[in-house]
Design a protein around this motif. Structure first.
Motif, PDB file in Angstrom:
ATOM      1  N   TYR A  76       3.553 -10.563   1.634  1.00 58.98           N
ATOM      2  CA  TYR A  76       4.735  -9.942   1.028  1.00 58.98           C
ATOM      3  C   TYR A  76       4.829  -8.440   1.254  1.00 58.98           C
ATOM      4  CZ  TYR A  76       4.933 -14.369  -1.428  1.00 58.98           C
ATOM      5  OH  TYR A  76       4.988 -15.696  -1.729  1.00 58.98           O
TER       6      TYR A  76
ATOM      7  N   SER B 136       7.099   6.138   7.446  1.00 60.49           N
ATOM      8  CA  SER B 136       6.035   5.140   7.562  1.00 60.49           C
ATOM      9  C   SER B 136       4.698   5.770   7.949  1.00 60.49           C
ATOM     10  CB  SER B 136       6.426   4.062   8.568  1.00 60.49           C
ATOM     11  OG  SER B 136       6.625   4.647   9.839  1.00 60.49           O
TER      12      SER B 136
ATOM     13  N   PRO C  68       5.497  -6.388   3.909  1.00 59.04           N
ATOM     14  CA  PRO C  68       6.663  -5.800   4.585  1.00 59.04           C
ATOM     15  C   PRO C  68       7.913  -5.772   3.723  1.00 59.04           C
ATOM     16  CG  PRO C  68       5.522  -7.335   6.030  1.00 59.04           C
ATOM     17  CD  PRO C  68       4.894  -7.441   4.691  1.00 59.04           C
ATOM     18  N   GLU C  69       8.004  -6.673   2.765  1.00 58.93           N
ATOM     19  CA  GLU C  69       9.195  -6.714   1.916  1.00 58.93           C
ATOM     20  C   GLU C  69       9.216  -5.588   0.889  1.00 58.93           C
ATOM     21  OE1 GLU C  69       9.513 -10.573   0.172  1.00 58.93           O
ATOM     22  OE2 GLU C  69       9.300 -11.586   2.091  1.00 58.93           O
TER      23      GLU C  69
ATOM     24  N   ILE D 147       6.936  -2.624   1.077  1.00 62.86           N
ATOM     25  CA  ILE D 147       6.477  -1.323   1.558  1.00 62.86           C
ATOM     26  C   ILE D 147       7.650  -0.446   1.977  1.00 62.86           C
ATOM     27  CG2 ILE D 147       5.207  -0.163   3.420  1.00 62.86           C
ATOM     28  CD1 ILE D 147       3.071  -2.270   3.158  1.00 62.86           C
ATOM     29  N   ALA D 148       8.596  -1.001   2.705  1.00 60.34           N
ATOM     30  CA  ALA D 148       9.750  -0.204   3.167  1.00 60.34           C
ATOM     31  C   ALA D 148      10.572   0.321   1.988  1.00 60.34           C
ATOM     32  CB  ALA D 148      10.609  -1.027   4.119  1.00 60.34           C
TER      33      ALA D 148
END
Length: 160
Positions: free
Chosen positions: A110, A126, A112-113, A115-116
């Protein structure tokens, strides 16, 4: 609680109860069966009070305690290690390892959902987020490593 000790009906009840208790005691002493129902109730109490108390300890209690003490003195090493907390420490480390592995899996699946959006909220690009994550990992790793070295040194001192 207020009671009226001068109440004649109460005194009559108390006198009747007292006489029944005395009859039960006298009948028990003489070995005669009680005929009065009220005295028969008190006879059960009288008989219970006259009977000797059962011994609560077995006849060989002292030898049983001595055998247990000897068995504890010669306990296997696993029992001694469990008493000193070695088993609990190993179980705690295993639980922390499983928790860490589970956390890594959750972040991997989960990550990538969230962190951005988190980086956008904190106004980080980033590269900065990765640098902070690496710095945090380095701090945690250095803390763990120094703790391991300290424990190793203490064990060496105690062993000598």
């Amino acid at each position: 609680m207020n009671t009226n000790h001068n109440d004649p009906s109460r005194n009559a009840i108390d006198e009747r109860e007292w006489q029944a208790q005395e009859r039960a005691l006298r009948d028990a002493r003489d070995g005669v069966p009680s005929t009065d129902p009220l005295a028969l109730r008190y006879r059960k109490v009288t008989d219970a009070l006259r009977a000797p108390l059962p011994d609560l300890l077995p006849a060989d209690f002292a030898s049983q305690v001595a055998q247990r003490a000897e068995a504890n003195a010669r306990a296997p090493e696993i029992v001694q290690s469990a008493r000193s907390g070695v088993l609990e420490g190993k179980l705690l480390r295993a639980a922390i390892g499983i928790f860490g592995l589970g956390s890594a899996v959750v972040v991997g699946v989960y990550g990538p959902e969230w962190i951005a959006p988190m980086a956008a909220f904190l106004h980080l690009d980033s590269a900065v987020a990765v640098n902070w994550a690496l710095a945090l990992g380095a701090c945690v790793g250095a803390t763990w490593l120094t703790d391991q070295l300290r424990r190793h040194r203490e064990q060496a001192v105690h062993a000598a």
